[in-house]
Design an enzyme around this catalytic site. Sequence first.
Site, PDB file in Angstrom:
ATOM      1  CB  VAL A   1      -0.946   0.008   1.218  1.00  0.00           C
ATOM      2  CG1 VAL A   1      -1.701   1.340   1.293  1.00  0.00           C
ATOM      3  CG2 VAL A   1      -1.928  -1.148   1.136  1.00  0.00           C
TER       4      VAL A   1
ATOM      5  CB  CYS B   1      -3.727  -7.123   4.942  1.00  0.00           C
ATOM      6  SG  CYS B   1      -3.388  -5.599   5.857  1.00  0.00           S
TER       7      CYS B   1
ATOM      8  CG  HIS C   1       3.652 -13.494   4.324  1.00  0.00           C
ATOM      9  ND1 HIS C   1       3.132 -12.333   4.834  1.00  0.00           N
ATOM     10  CD2 HIS C   1       4.872 -13.641   4.877  1.00  0.00           C
ATOM     11  CE1 HIS C   1       4.009 -11.806   5.663  1.00  0.00           C
ATOM     12  NE2 HIS C   1       5.067 -12.582   5.706  1.00  0.00           N
TER      13      HIS C   1
END
Length: 425
Positions: A34, A124, A191
């Site tokens: 972001v 996120c 991740h």
Amino acid sequence: MAVQTTSDRSRKLAGYDFYHQILGSPKLIVAPMVDQSELAWRTLSRRYGAQLCYTPMINAKMFSPPSAHAYRAQAFNTSCLEEGSTTHDRPLIVQFCANNPSQLLTSALAVQDHCDAIDINLGCPQDIARKGHYGSFLMDEWELIYDLINVLHENLSVPVTAKFRIFPSVEKTVAYAKMLESAGAQILTCHGRLRTQRGQNTGLADWTHIKAVKEAVGVPVFANGNILFYEDVDKCMRETGVDGVMSAEGQLYNPALFAPAPYRNFSSTLAGAHPPHADLALEYLDIVKSLKTPTSTSAVKGHLFKIMHPALSRETDLRERLGRVRGSNVVEEYIEIAKEMKERMERDAAEVTKEGKTIDGLITIEPTTGLKVLPHWLSQPYFRPLKSPTEASKRASSPIPISHGDVKRVRLSGEPAVGDIDNPL
């Protein structure tokens, strides 16, 4: 292999056909971040070896309304004909966060002709994702996640991909990945951190989970986590078997992370490129000036603080000037600061050269992490030393394969967290 563009496709390719024929078999990937993986940064990254880039995360709820002109222009500006350009900004994957399949589809349809795939953010862990009910806070809602992926798989002209975090158990992580694949995801980015691993509790990414995912699914898999130096890329791929490696914060501090050392005698201990950071800052600012597409001031400032971080703690006047820049002529002011930094860094480098010192002779090792600390004029990863011998011993006994030890404290210094760069490295 030649890379096809969206307009070249007669049919939507999937899995490895998509990975090879459309994306060009990328192995070096810039993460969605972001306010940080914007067009100017993607342009710089590609100059230094990045083979695939993701846009910053876009909020589908805010992007989907027909009246959302301002947000659309800020999030993914197609009116200047640069973002998603087949000549300058490909291969490119646009990432959305969402919890509503209809909003997600509307948003994806609006950009599908300007990218190679749509990615769904399932990783996120920030508080804003908790409040907005997206990212890793959907991890327990498998039916909803399936619907989010499947609606894009069934209705878009480009593939859908997904980026996700792991569960505590390998078994559940693998089951989760298989569900994402069954829903229609054509690439999975794993991740290797838990949802709770963020901020000061970031810790190591667990490559064993990533390896298990790679062995269990039939689509390409990208690994995310623990990438600080160029040599980490090869080690991660060997240890996990993944098709590509993605970096976030590691690449923000050194945008040349994916480039090999420029010449053999640069250093006997560094396999990758570590250019003078002021040169990288000036190159980035030149790109910002050259683009018709606006780059947010916050993005520019954030990049400069990270790129020049090795010297800003020494050159405190430049750090203060960088923080005070305001107004309509900010890029020119940033350029002047970067030029002054370049002069000072060249002065420092010249002084040690006169003393007959080499780059290898100037590299030190941070004792609690075992990570290399380079001369302050060179781009390099940023990390915080471990706080105690106990933490250091955890590094030594960790079963997680990483070449540079425990990077538990790799965090931004005073910088705000930026979306899915929750994941340092």
